[in-house]
Design an enzyme around this catalytic site. Structure first.
Site, short mmCIF file in Angstrom:
data_model
loop_
_atom_site.label_atom_id
_atom_site.label_comp_id
_atom_site.label_asym_id
_atom_site.label_seq_id
_atom_site.Cartn_x
_atom_site.Cartn_y
_atom_site.Cartn_z
N SER A 43 -32.73 12.32 29.21
CA SER A 43 -31.85 12.30 28.05
C SER A 43 -31.80 13.67 27.37
O SER A 43 -31.31 14.62 27.95
CB SER A 43 -32.33 11.20 27.08
N ASP B 147 -25.92 1.96 30.94
CA ASP B 147 -26.39 2.85 29.87
C ASP B 147 -25.46 2.79 28.66
O ASP B 147 -24.27 3.08 28.77
CB ASP B 147 -26.48 4.28 30.40
N HIS C 77 -30.22 2.81 29.50
CA HIS C 77 -30.64 4.20 29.35
C HIS C 77 -32.07 4.40 29.85
O HIS C 77 -32.39 5.42 30.44
CB HIS C 77 -30.54 4.58 27.86
#
Length: 268
Positions: A96, A220, A248
């Site tokens: 991320s 996600d 995610h």
């Protein structure tokens, strides 16, 4: 072994360095710290890899530097770690925000010390929508998160963690992640959210010269799977692996598949 490394602003960067063998350098996501990768650490350590977990500034045990908070500065912190530990032919792994940091590092420091790159649920090339860019969060939604950090950070973190998963986690695991996020500096959490709202990594992706593995969950809700199409078009050498059952938090939803995919890529 836990280590502290000095950054260029004379701040300390907390690093966990354990094991021997080929180095895997892990950059965590927002708003966690290096501990979020524990199931990757447990998998790779007995397979002969050296694990290096970095706490980004303001997270975990690393100092917060309020004078400057940008992907350039985070990338420079990673460079300090690479130089201090004299790493060569490492595999850089980012999740991320950590993946976005890895992208900037590769472009800003010409892949220094890195042989391969792994991007997991990457917040790249951009995290928010713009008039010329239609993938991502609305800028107003990120601004609302920033406002929530200032008035009720525990509630904001709790709501954010709930969005991470496709496969619902045990409550005790969810609570552990929340507690990990609560350890972060409140102001560092805020500054990094502003950074993600404002920065653009499109040109950085084009400068990546090493073989790159892109792992992304099809479910996600934080960083849309559509981002993989853009990353694959911009990064010259890449392999995209979709995770059909993941949100995610691939590291939770499909832990075994993620670990096996990373190992195959590392061994090539």
């Amino acid at each position: 072994m836990k280590k502290t490394i000095k950054g260029k602003r004379n701040h300390t960067i907390a690093v966990e360095d354990i094991g021997e063998g080929k180095p895997l350098v892990f950059l965590h996501g927002w708003p966690f710290d290096h501990r979020m990768f524990e199931y990757q650490y447990n998998y790779f350590l007995p397979r002969g890899y050296r694990i290096i977990g970095v706490d980004l500034r303001g997270f975990g045990d690393s100092d917060l530097v309020i004078e400057e908070y940008s992907y350039n500065e985070l990338a420079d912190d990673v460079k300090s770690v690479m130089e201090e530990l004299q790493l060569e032919e490492a595999i850089l792994v980012g999740f991320s925000m950590g993946a976005a940091t890895a992208v900037r590092y590769m472009a800003r420091h010409q892949s220094y010390g890195v042989q391969k790159l792994i991007l997991i649920s990457a917040a790249a090339p951009q995290f928010v929508k713009r008039p010329y860019y239609l993938t991502g969060w609305k800028k107003a939604d990120i601004t609302q998160v920033i406002e929530q950090i200032q008035i009720n950070r525990p509630k904001m973190i709790q709501d954010f963690v709930k969005q991470l998963f496709h496969e619902k986690p045990y409550a005790v695991y969810r609570d552990w992640l929340i507690n990990t996020a609560l350890k972060a500096s409140s102001y560092g959490t805020l500054l990094s959210a502003i950074m993600m709202r404002e920065e653009d990594l499109s040109k950085d992706l084009e400068k990546i010269t090493v073989s790159t593995l892109i792992c992304h969950g099809e479910k996600d809700q934080i960083c849309s799977y559509q981002l993989t199409e853009e990353m694959s078009q911009l990064i010259p050498q890449n392999l995209v692996v979709p995770f059909k059952k993941s949100g995610h938090a691939i590291f939770h939803d499909e832990t075994d598949k993620l670990n096996r995919t990373m190992l195959r890529f590392a061994q090539k």
